[in-house]
Scaffold this motif. Sequence first.
Motif, PDB file in Angstrom:
ATOM      1  N   TRP A 133      32.792  -0.184   8.335  1.00  0.00           N
ATOM      2  CA  TRP A 133      32.947  -0.969   9.559  1.00  0.00           C
ATOM      3  C   TRP A 133      34.398  -1.363   9.791  1.00  0.00           C
ATOM      4  O   TRP A 133      34.864  -1.404  10.935  1.00  0.00           O
ATOM      5  N   PHE A 157      22.587   1.924   9.116  1.00  0.00           N
ATOM      6  CA  PHE A 157      21.935   3.216   9.308  1.00  0.00           C
ATOM      7  C   PHE A 157      20.426   3.081   9.114  1.00  0.00           C
ATOM      8  O   PHE A 157      19.953   2.345   8.252  1.00  0.00           O
ATOM      9  N   LEU A 184      29.671   3.755  19.809  1.00  0.00           N
ATOM     10  CA  LEU A 184      28.228   3.562  19.723  1.00  0.00           C
ATOM     11  C   LEU A 184      27.489   4.864  19.985  1.00  0.00           C
ATOM     12  O   LEU A 184      26.534   5.215  19.276  1.00  0.00           O
ATOM     13  N   ASN A 214      17.797  -4.880   9.437  1.00  0.00           N
ATOM     14  CA  ASN A 214      17.706  -3.459   9.799  1.00  0.00           C
ATOM     15  C   ASN A 214      16.234  -3.082   9.700  1.00  0.00           C
ATOM     16  O   ASN A 214      15.653  -3.110   8.609  1.00  0.00           O
ATOM     17  N   SER A 241      24.212   3.439  24.683  1.00  0.00           N
ATOM     18  CA  SER A 241      25.609   3.099  24.962  1.00  0.00           C
ATOM     19  C   SER A 241      25.860   2.777  26.427  1.00  0.00           C
ATOM     20  O   SER A 241      26.894   2.212  26.764  1.00  0.00           O
ATOM     21  N   SER A 268      19.259   1.505  15.339  1.00  0.00           N
ATOM     22  CA  SER A 268      19.836   1.773  14.015  1.00  0.00           C
ATOM     23  C   SER A 268      20.718   3.011  14.099  1.00  0.00           C
ATOM     24  O   SER A 268      20.472   3.920  14.903  1.00  0.00           O
ATOM     25  N   LEU A 269      21.729   3.071  13.266  1.00  0.00           N
ATOM     26  CA  LEU A 269      22.707   4.151  13.316  1.00  0.00           C
ATOM     27  C   LEU A 269      22.159   5.413  12.657  1.00  0.00           C
ATOM     28  O   LEU A 269      21.208   5.363  11.868  1.00  0.00           O
ATOM     29  N   LEU A 304      27.368   7.157  17.074  1.00  0.00           N
ATOM     30  CA  LEU A 304      26.555   6.715  15.935  1.00  0.00           C
ATOM     31  C   LEU A 304      25.070   6.657  16.257  1.00  0.00           C
ATOM     32  O   LEU A 304      24.263   6.359  15.380  1.00  0.00           O
ATOM     33  N   THR A 305      24.698   6.954  17.507  1.00  0.00           N
ATOM     34  CA  THR A 305      23.286   6.804  17.895  1.00  0.00           C
ATOM     35  C   THR A 305      22.789   7.988  18.734  1.00  0.00           C
ATOM     36  O   THR A 305      22.210   8.934  18.213  1.00  0.00           O
ATOM     37  N   TYR A 316      20.447  -3.518  18.484  1.00  0.00           N
ATOM     38  CA  TYR A 316      20.993  -2.172  18.691  1.00  0.00           C
ATOM     39  C   TYR A 316      20.079  -1.134  18.035  1.00  0.00           C
ATOM     40  O   TYR A 316      19.359  -1.459  17.073  1.00  0.00           O
ATOM     41  N   GLY A 334      17.722   6.872  17.974  1.00  0.00           N
ATOM     42  CA  GLY A 334      19.010   6.890  18.655  1.00  0.00           C
ATOM     43  C   GLY A 334      19.101   5.957  19.835  1.00  0.00           C
ATOM     44  O   GLY A 334      20.200   5.653  20.304  1.00  0.00           O
ATOM     45  N   ASP A 338      23.431   9.063  10.646  1.00  0.00           N
ATOM     46  CA  ASP A 338      24.496   9.820   9.975  1.00  0.00           C
ATOM     47  C   ASP A 338      24.051  11.273   9.864  1.00  0.00           C
ATOM     48  O   ASP A 338      22.993  11.572   9.305  1.00  0.00           O
TER      49      ASP A 338
END
Length: 1009
Positions: free
Chosen positions: A357, A156, A374, A419, A48, A90-91, A377-378, A88, A392, A93
């Motif tokens: 989203w 994700f 961001l 992804n 981020s 990947s996210l 989520l990471t 980016y 992350g 959860d």
Amino acid sequence: MFKRLSTLLAGISLSIFCYGQETFPQNGAYDERPGRYAFTNAVIVVDSRTVITNGTLLIENGIIREAGKQVKIPSGTVITDLKGKYIYPSLIDLDSDYGMPEVRRMPSAGSRQTPQLESNKKGAFGWNQAIQAENDASELFVPDTKKAADLRKLGFGTVLVHDHDGIVRGNGSVVTLNEGPANTAILIRKASAHFSFSKGSSSQTYPSSTMGVVALLRQNYYDADWYAKAEKSKETNISLEAFNQIKTLPSFFETNDKYSLLRADKVGDEFGVQYVIRGGGDEYQRLNEIKATKATLIMPLNFPDAYDVADPWDADLVSMSELKHWELAPKNPAEIAKAGIPFALTSAGMKNRSDFWKNIKTAINYGLPKEKALEALTTLPARLMKAEDKVGSLKTGMLANFIITSQDLFDKDNIIYENWVQGKKFILAPIDAPDIRGTYSLSLNNQSTGKLQITGSVEKPDYKVILRDSVKITPKTILTDELLTLTYQPDKSKSETIRLTGWKSDTGLTGEGKLPDGSVVPWTAVLSEKFQASAAKDSLKADSVQTGKILYPFVGYGNEELPKSETVLIRNATVWTNENDGILQNTDVIVQNGKISKIGKSLSAPSGARTVDGSGKHLTSGIIDEHSHIALFTINEGGQSSSAEVRMSDVINPDDINIYRQLAGGVTASHLLHGSANSIGGQSALIKLKWGASQNEMLLPEVKTIKFALGENVKQSNWGDIVRTRFPQTRMGVEQVYFDHFLRAKEYANRWKTYNAASKKSASGAPRRDIELDALAEILASERFITCHSYVQSEINMLMHVADSLNFKINTFTHILEGYKVADKMAKRGIGGSTFADWWAYKMEVKEAIPYNAALMYHEGITVAINSDDAEMARRLNQEAAKTVEYGGVPEAEAWKMVTLNPAKLLHIDNRTGSIKSGKDADLVLWNTNPLSIYARPEFTMIEGAVYFDRKKDEEKQKSIAAERERLIQKMISDKAEGKPVQKPQSSQPRMWHCEDIVGIHAEQEASK
């Protein structure tokens, strides 16, 4: 058209990462290609805070080798030129049930099943099925192809999974969303410990309430500590062994609203655990209290739809809090970020995950900084599950978990193309799709037909067929590899369909079509005007969406600002002191620093004091309700004969409108009692009705009381044959419950006394801490006081006999409608009576009640209080006190003490409230006339010098509430007109609790949302 990727690039998705399963044999030839890929000319968002423009990302064998501007690319590397697209991480959860078994929820209340008192789980496990510390997510995990694909589609790549079953849920595991076996997906086996307030699949009777859940969790912590220190020969308990193993891991607690979040943190504080807490989305309503927990939060993104309030009657079903939450919920993440509270975001709990989203971008429009989104989520979730060295961010040595996007991740029109999970590519949208957008001249069978207009994004075009008469038709479209199929009806009234299939040509599109008569004709679409994309909106800045104000509490009559203590001079009032001075005429009272400062005539106003003219009015101390069930989420833990371990302070509901209503009736304090479902109930809570204050600010923790009960309710023998299981089933059994528990409590206290007196203490020899027996031992030590639900003479005599036998004191008999029969015995033992003024004949136990009961007990010298046990009656306790003047001739001043000073004495707070005396709390009510009159009503109600109810301001509130409701209703109607989703209003009424009320824990927790 739509040229496919080269054969070499297509081979990327076929790579099998044999290195991840080196211990597994393979049937066939081994494929051990290095999987080396470079992505050039990309905007690489490392994390981020770090962005590399025009950079290169190099990965090999599923690991990031380098990310930077000057990356040396080894020979043999597959190179992809991203032409300015974004990469980016990947996210992640943190709250996922991916790959976990489905939870079979416990039966709902009212199913009338035979009570299950003991665990059905076979083996040397703990006694309660809701404690499942032994659950190991890595052993339960089974990859789910469809769910993995759904999560990857959102971006994700990694999730923290755990079994969402029970109060203690065992350990969680960090897994990736690849398509390999579990062995390659699991990154960290035992990554976390998980907790909740939900019993899950347990159908065991106990606990039956949230406060019971909290007590069980507390006891489990104590038991695990004892088990770790005690001699192992005492017992084997797999659940406690597992609990001791997982409690050292990062602990995650699932809650569903702001108050359950605070409740979870309170448990953590008691045992030195700082939970990461998943909230319910309403944290903005109690932000200061939540920040004070110092907890990291996991925030859901399940914003409510507007209500369909076009029908005025339907609109009346929607409460002010529901209206305002709809408007303010999207602001929750922004408010959390603004307060400096660390948080992660989750897709869990969403009604439609496809809105993930959309809701994130809505939250950004409501003020959430995209950098915080961001991070949430990471990097932050990676750190919370102690996997920041693996996922992350996009740093050297980390897993190749990343997404490729068309532009900024939070841009309105962003597309996630690919992804990559552990170096394996998953295609979500074509990355090399040609731009076919524009306006075309459409011809069928060499005859001009109209226009074909293609707009939208490159990856997801929108199509319109415009016929010569300007009729616009949205065709059904299928895009498969290089073929485009358009299907439309030129005239809907005839239900005739034209089907066109084509491909890209030098001038536009061309192909063949089939007309409604079945004939096959050529068709073309010649480009006449290229698509002009509008300027992209700057996604880096959050918009400022205007909303209404937050209220404290978050209900219609809440305050925009909390009342503050004032300096006040009340002049020329009739003052009911409840002291030796009696009732004083034309007297002044000064309030300073939350206390009563001076009482007298012609007092001078202190500097800065507000002066109130009390001429013709009556000033009293605030009413204290000795027996109340308001401001609680639940009142009964009926799973066992004794629930001395539960605390009503765990389920205080500061949002209950009955607090405000009772302030309007002059009530300033309420004694919140457990119900009467069992012989020994829970620990009571005394609160001051500080409307809008926090649970802790309302609570008087120094008051230690407990609810006991006699009679029909505790036996459960009148509940039907199916539930005649729990002991006791007779009044004789009730007596034995008391003897048994107090004998055990006495032995328990002695064991601790002996242990504490020993010169050398051994941790392994310490008694097991039992929070149920702790409460009973406090009674024996005169540190906790009993309020006992009672009706008939025989049972009252029985409990007095038990108390005499075991040398403990009964503080108060409440209800006590046959108190007049045993008043002499009560007076001899110093037992108080808290009764109804004139309730009788509402069940067999009260058939001999009389309205002279309070007066007769008073004349025997008993400290008598008049209580409500009823949310509505508490608003007019002044009139209930007046009935004792009518029935029994009690003097007015003494009658008034029955709802003020006497309950203060019974609750052991008469040193600070209950009368008007210098130095006492300024809990005062100014009445328009004699408070015992049926025409009396408070002008204002003050607690510790702050006015929490003011009649004039109440009138203003009613007007502002009406205006605010209408504003929100009009806004919802506008949303519906714009085609946004709406939900049907549902009728819901706040629960007015009574002693015997029991609801299932699921119903209770749903009602608290």
